[in-house]
Design a protein around this motif. Structure first.
Motif, PDB file in Angstrom:
ATOM      1  N   LYS A  70       0.840  -1.206   0.000  1.00 52.75           N
ATOM      2  CA  LYS A  70       0.000   0.000   0.000  1.00 52.75           C
ATOM      3  C   LYS A  70       0.871   1.250   0.000  1.00 52.75           C
ATOM      4  O   LYS A  70       2.008   1.243   0.451  1.00 52.75           O
ATOM      5  CB  LYS A  70      -0.902   0.020   1.229  1.00 52.75           C
ATOM      6  CG  LYS A  70      -1.928  -1.102   1.241  1.00 52.75           C
ATOM      7  CD  LYS A  70      -2.818  -1.001   2.483  1.00 52.75           C
ATOM      8  CE  LYS A  70      -3.856  -2.118   2.512  1.00 52.75           C
ATOM      9  NZ  LYS A  70      -4.715  -2.018   3.724  1.00 52.75           N
ATOM     10  N   TYR A  71       0.253   2.340  -0.560  1.00 53.15           N
ATOM     11  CA  TYR A  71       0.931   3.639  -0.562  1.00 53.15           C
ATOM     12  C   TYR A  71       0.504   4.450   0.665  1.00 53.15           C
ATOM     13  O   TYR A  71      -0.684   4.502   1.008  1.00 53.15           O
ATOM     14  CB  TYR A  71       0.584   4.416  -1.845  1.00 53.15           C
ATOM     15  CG  TYR A  71       1.330   3.914  -3.059  1.00 53.15           C
ATOM     16  CD1 TYR A  71       2.594   4.433  -3.375  1.00 53.15           C
ATOM     17  CD2 TYR A  71       0.783   2.929  -3.889  1.00 53.15           C
ATOM     18  CE1 TYR A  71       3.276   3.962  -4.491  1.00 53.15           C
ATOM     19  CE2 TYR A  71       1.457   2.464  -4.994  1.00 53.15           C
ATOM     20  CZ  TYR A  71       2.718   2.986  -5.295  1.00 53.15           C
ATOM     21  OH  TYR A  71       3.394   2.528  -6.390  1.00 53.15           O
ATOM     22  N   TYR A  72       1.471   5.070   1.287  1.00 50.35           N
ATOM     23  CA  TYR A  72       1.213   5.907   2.454  1.00 50.35           C
ATOM     24  C   TYR A  72       1.779   7.310   2.223  1.00 50.35           C
ATOM     25  O   TYR A  72       2.771   7.471   1.496  1.00 50.35           O
ATOM     26  CB  TYR A  72       1.849   5.308   3.711  1.00 50.35           C
ATOM     27  CG  TYR A  72       1.205   4.010   4.133  1.00 50.35           C
ATOM     28  CD1 TYR A  72       0.138   4.026   5.034  1.00 50.35           C
ATOM     29  CD2 TYR A  72       1.669   2.786   3.650  1.00 50.35           C
ATOM     30  CE1 TYR A  72      -0.450   2.820   5.428  1.00 50.35           C
ATOM     31  CE2 TYR A  72       1.070   1.587   4.041  1.00 50.35           C
ATOM     32  CZ  TYR A  72       0.008   1.609   4.931  1.00 50.35           C
ATOM     33  OH  TYR A  72      -0.587   0.438   5.318  1.00 50.35           O
ATOM     34  N   SER A  73       1.112   8.315   2.848  1.00 49.38           N
ATOM     35  CA  SER A  73       1.571   9.698   2.710  1.00 49.38           C
ATOM     36  C   SER A  73       2.744   9.941   3.646  1.00 49.38           C
ATOM     37  O   SER A  73       2.704   9.558   4.817  1.00 49.38           O
ATOM     38  CB  SER A  73       0.450  10.678   3.046  1.00 49.38           C
ATOM     39  OG  SER A  73      -0.586  10.586   2.088  1.00 49.38           O
ATOM     40  N   VAL A  74       3.770  10.590   3.135  1.00 50.42           N
ATOM     41  CA  VAL A  74       4.942  10.952   3.929  1.00 50.42           C
ATOM     42  C   VAL A  74       5.275  12.415   3.661  1.00 50.42           C
ATOM     43  O   VAL A  74       4.986  12.955   2.590  1.00 50.42           O
ATOM     44  CB  VAL A  74       6.163  10.074   3.589  1.00 50.42           C
ATOM     45  CG1 VAL A  74       5.918   8.633   3.991  1.00 50.42           C
ATOM     46  CG2 VAL A  74       6.507  10.172   2.115  1.00 50.42           C
ATOM     47  N   THR A  75       5.846  13.079   4.679  1.00 46.72           N
ATOM     48  CA  THR A  75       6.242  14.485   4.524  1.00 46.72           C
ATOM     49  C   THR A  75       7.691  14.543   4.084  1.00 46.72           C
ATOM     50  O   THR A  75       8.571  13.921   4.696  1.00 46.72           O
ATOM     51  CB  THR A  75       6.072  15.245   5.852  1.00 46.72           C
ATOM     52  OG1 THR A  75       4.709  15.178   6.267  1.00 46.72           O
ATOM     53  CG2 THR A  75       6.471  16.700   5.698  1.00 46.72           C
ATOM     54  N   ARG A  76       7.912  15.303   3.010  1.00 44.11           N
ATOM     55  CA  ARG A  76       9.268  15.501   2.520  1.00 44.11           C
ATOM     56  C   ARG A  76       9.562  16.989   2.487  1.00 44.11           C
ATOM     57  O   ARG A  76       8.664  17.831   2.594  1.00 44.11           O
ATOM     58  CB  ARG A  76       9.435  14.874   1.127  1.00 44.11           C
ATOM     59  CG  ARG A  76       9.129  13.378   1.111  1.00 44.11           C
ATOM     60  CD  ARG A  76       9.527  12.762  -0.211  1.00 44.11           C
ATOM     61  NE  ARG A  76       9.085  11.392  -0.316  1.00 44.11           N
ATOM     62  CZ  ARG A  76       9.710  10.360   0.208  1.00 44.11           C
ATOM     63  NH1 ARG A  76      10.831  10.544   0.903  1.00 44.11           N
ATOM     64  NH2 ARG A  76       9.250   9.127   0.058  1.00 44.11           N
ATOM     65  N   TYR A  77      10.818  17.344   2.328  1.00 43.02           N
ATOM     66  CA  TYR A  77      11.253  18.738   2.354  1.00 43.02           C
ATOM     67  C   TYR A  77      12.159  19.002   1.165  1.00 43.02           C
ATOM     68  O   TYR A  77      12.959  18.155   0.768  1.00 43.02           O
ATOM     69  CB  TYR A  77      12.002  19.048   3.657  1.00 43.02           C
ATOM     70  CG  TYR A  77      11.182  18.769   4.888  1.00 43.02           C
ATOM     71  CD1 TYR A  77      10.383  19.754   5.453  1.00 43.02           C
ATOM     72  CD2 TYR A  77      11.192  17.506   5.496  1.00 43.02           C
ATOM     73  CE1 TYR A  77       9.625  19.504   6.578  1.00 43.02           C
ATOM     74  CE2 TYR A  77      10.439  17.239   6.617  1.00 43.02           C
ATOM     75  CZ  TYR A  77       9.654  18.247   7.162  1.00 43.02           C
ATOM     76  OH  TYR A  77       8.889  17.988   8.262  1.00 43.02           O
ATOM     77  N   LYS A  78      11.999  20.194   0.609  1.00 43.49           N
ATOM     78  CA  LYS A  78      12.896  20.590  -0.478  1.00 43.49           C
ATOM     79  C   LYS A  78      13.427  21.987  -0.193  1.00 43.49           C
ATOM     80  O   LYS A  78      12.784  22.798   0.459  1.00 43.49           O
ATOM     81  CB  LYS A  78      12.177  20.559  -1.819  1.00 43.49           C
ATOM     82  CG  LYS A  78      10.986  21.483  -1.931  1.00 43.49           C
ATOM     83  CD  LYS A  78      10.340  21.341  -3.308  1.00 43.49           C
ATOM     84  CE  LYS A  78       9.095  22.240  -3.433  1.00 43.49           C
ATOM     85  NZ  LYS A  78       8.449  22.099  -4.741  1.00 43.49           N
ATOM     86  N   LYS A  79      14.615  22.232  -0.706  1.00 40.93           N
ATOM     87  CA  LYS A  79      15.264  23.509  -0.453  1.00 40.93           C
ATOM     88  C   LYS A  79      14.510  24.655  -1.107  1.00 40.93           C
ATOM     89  O   LYS A  79      13.922  24.500  -2.172  1.00 40.93           O
ATOM     90  CB  LYS A  79      16.706  23.486  -0.970  1.00 40.93           C
ATOM     91  CG  LYS A  79      17.662  22.697  -0.108  1.00 40.93           C
ATOM     92  CD  LYS A  79      19.097  22.875  -0.605  1.00 40.93           C
ATOM     93  CE  LYS A  79      20.071  22.173   0.324  1.00 40.93           C
ATOM     94  NZ  LYS A  79      21.477  22.366  -0.116  1.00 40.93           N
ATOM     95  N   THR A  80      14.563  25.793  -0.409  1.00 37.42           N
ATOM     96  CA  THR A  80      13.957  27.018  -0.955  1.00 37.42           C
ATOM     97  C   THR A  80      14.685  28.195  -0.322  1.00 37.42           C
ATOM     98  O   THR A  80      15.704  28.019   0.365  1.00 37.42           O
ATOM     99  CB  THR A  80      12.447  27.074  -0.650  1.00 37.42           C
ATOM    100  OG1 THR A  80      11.871  28.193  -1.333  1.00 37.42           O
ATOM    101  CG2 THR A  80      12.178  27.217   0.833  1.00 37.42           C
ATOM    102  N   SER A  81      14.185  29.389  -0.535  1.00 42.64           N
ATOM    103  CA  SER A  81      14.785  30.571   0.088  1.00 42.64           C
ATOM    104  C   SER A  81      13.688  31.592   0.399  1.00 42.64           C
ATOM    105  O   SER A  81      12.613  31.565  -0.213  1.00 42.64           O
ATOM    106  CB  SER A  81      15.857  31.192  -0.812  1.00 42.64           C
ATOM    107  OG  SER A  81      15.274  31.668  -2.011  1.00 42.64           O
ATOM    108  N   TYR A  82      13.965  32.446   1.337  1.00 46.50           N
ATOM    109  CA  TYR A  82      13.034  33.518   1.670  1.00 46.50           C
ATOM    110  C   TYR A  82      13.846  34.776   1.966  1.00 46.50           C
ATOM    111  O   TYR A  82      15.064  34.713   2.180  1.00 46.50           O
ATOM    112  CB  TYR A  82      12.166  33.139   2.871  1.00 46.50           C
ATOM    113  CG  TYR A  82      12.910  32.843   4.138  1.00 46.50           C
ATOM    114  CD1 TYR A  82      13.181  33.860   5.060  1.00 46.50           C
ATOM    115  CD2 TYR A  82      13.356  31.557   4.439  1.00 46.50           C
ATOM    116  CE1 TYR A  82      13.866  33.593   6.239  1.00 46.50           C
ATOM    117  CE2 TYR A  82      14.046  31.285   5.608  1.00 46.50           C
ATOM    118  CZ  TYR A  82      14.295  32.302   6.501  1.00 46.50           C
ATOM    119  OH  TYR A  82      14.983  32.047   7.651  1.00 46.50           O
ATOM    120  N   SER A  83      13.183  35.918   1.961  1.00 44.10           N
ATOM    121  CA  SER A  83      13.862  37.200   2.172  1.00 44.10           C
ATOM    122  C   SER A  83      13.605  37.709   3.585  1.00 44.10           C
ATOM    123  O   SER A  83      12.488  37.618   4.098  1.00 44.10           O
ATOM    124  CB  SER A  83      13.366  38.244   1.163  1.00 44.10           C
ATOM    125  OG  SER A  83      13.618  37.832  -0.161  1.00 44.10           O
TER     126      SER A  83
END
Length: 459
Positions: free
Chosen positions: A337-350
């Motif tokens: 079965k497929y399950y939801s997982v939290t992932r993170y990706k790089k970004t930037s803010y000011s």
């Protein structure tokens, strides 16, 4: 020992909680047992509690009627004993206690009998005691023992407010020492003290002797008039002097002191210009005396804005690394079965920063217009600053996380700090806003000093 004391406290709390939870029926049964054991007062209290919880409890009504009457009779016997062998005062207050008890029991639906002859006996004792109090109070008043007399007439007022002229005599006991104190203070030139005493007299009895006219006379003789000059500007910023003057006038006229009067600077300047006087710079003794005579003032308030500065910041920005979260699906090889997982990706803010500040130095002088001497002088230096730190992110800030050493920083406190920065105020206070607040603070400090000085002068 500590443990024993703590155990006692716990026990008392438990008993109180259990008592609060007990039913009306429980207290009625308890009252019956106490009555059978001859504990009449305790039984009456239990029946009262039962009725307080449930007035329709028949057993409690019957028990309350019996034991309550016994308790009341005991209290009435005490009244009779005091009346015949004690004092009228003790008899009166013994009867009050009995009457209060009867009314308390009546409030839970049970009527106890208080025979009419007790009321008659009480009236006789009361009349006799009131006469005693009145004679004692009048004698004390005649000997100007006002405090002791006041105690007597206050008790008469509690027992019978309409008794003879006790209300008027009680007023005299309170008012006459105040009136005498005010008269002495006024004769000694302590107009504020006299004014305050006359005010108390008038507040209690407006037509007491000539207190109103004397109060007004104190104010007339003791008023201290301060002439407010336009302030000077020793800075290179035009209009600063007028701005400080306006704030100062507003603060000074807001001082709650009946003895302080401020002369409007525009009227003052008109008079001065008409007489061709110059008040800029140092005021000599002759000029000060002339000004005082012209405007009817005792003092002149002059001031100079010594320095004024503004520091206007520029908006600075930095790019910060961060991570944004998103949901992804992942296959569990065990169950397929497929399950939801939290992932993170790089970004930037000011991140943005800006600040403004404002500073001022102001000197004032309160000058005696009779002697030309400086009564009070002070230099007030103040600075105010404001700064903003805020962030912007081209996306959903709820998914944004700060960067850690090796990935997203998931610390709750750091995440909350980032959200606070994203939602922070972005507009820094302008120089105008800061200067207005600064001038208001200076003027409040000025008015506080002037107000305190006038209180020291006019006592």
């Amino acid at each position: 020992m500590y443990l024993n004391f703590r155990n006692i406290i716990v026990f008392v709390l438990l008993v109180s909680m259990l008592s609060a939870c007990q039913s009306s029926k429980h207290f009625a049964k308890l009252g019956t047992k106490q009555e059978q054991a001859g504990l009449i007062h305790e039984a009456a209290n239990s029946y009262y509690t039962a009725l307080y919880k449930k007035r329709s409890n028949l057993d409690a009504q019957i028990g309350m009627k019996k034991t309550g009457q016994l308790v009341l009779n005991e209290m009435l016997n005490n009244f009779a004993k005091e009346k015949n062998f004690g004092s009228n005062k003790n008899a009166i207050y013994a009867f009050h206690a009995a009457r209060d008890y009867r009314d308390k029991i009546k409030a839970v639906g049970v009527t106890l009998v208080l025979a009419d002859f007790y009321e008659s006996d009480y009236k006789n004792s009361k009349d006799a005691y009131l006469h005693e109090l009145y004679e004692e109070g009048a004698s004390l008043l005649e000997n100007e023992k006002f405090a002791e007399a006041g105690v007597k007439f206050d008790e008469i007022k509690r027992l019978d407010p309409a008794y003879k002229d006790s209300q008027d005599l009680g007023d005299v006991a309170y008012l006459e020492p105040l009136y005498q104190q005010a008269t002495k203070a006024m004769a000694a030139g302590r107009y504020r003290e006299a004014y305050d005493c006359y005010t108390k007299v008038v507040d209690r009895k407006i037509d007491y002797k000539d207190s109103v006219s004397r109060k007004n006379e104190c104010l007339e003789k003791g008023v201290y008039t301060v002439a407010l000059m336009s302030f000077e500007n020793a800075t290179g910023t035009p209009g600063i002097d007028a701005k400080v003057s306006a704030y100062a006038l507003d603060a000074l006229t807001g001082i709650n002191d009946p003895f302080l009067r401020i002369v409007d600077r525009e009227n003052l300047e008109t008079i001065i210009n008409e007489q061709h006087l110059q008040l800029s710079g140092v005021i000599d003794e002759n000029t000060a005396v002339q000004v005082g005579q012209l405007v009817g003032a005792q003092a002149l308030l002059a001031g100079t804005v010594l320095s004024y500065g503004e520091k206007k910041g520029t908006l600075k920005s930095l790019q910060r690394d961060g991570y944004t979260s998103y949901l992804d699906k992942e296959l569990n090889k065990t169950d397929g079965k497929y399950y939801s997982v939290t992932r993170y990706k790089k970004t930037s803010y000011s991140e943005y920063y800006n600040s403004n500040s404002c500073s001022v130095s102001f000197q004032f002088k309160l000058i005696n217009l009779k002697t030309g001497e400086i009564i009070k002088t002070e230099i007030i230096q103040k600075e105010l600053a404001d700064e903003v730190i805020y962030g912007r992110f081209e996306g959903d800030i709820n998914t944004l996380f700060p960067a850690g050493p090796a990935g997203p920083n998931l610390n709750t406190g750091d995440k909350r700090a980032l959200m606070n920065m994203m939602n922070a105020r972005q507009q820094v206070k302008s120089s105008t806003e800061l200067s207005n607040e600064l001038f208001s603070n200076i003027s409040n400090q000025l008015s506080k000093t002037i107000g305190q000085t006038v209180k020291e002068i006019v006592q």
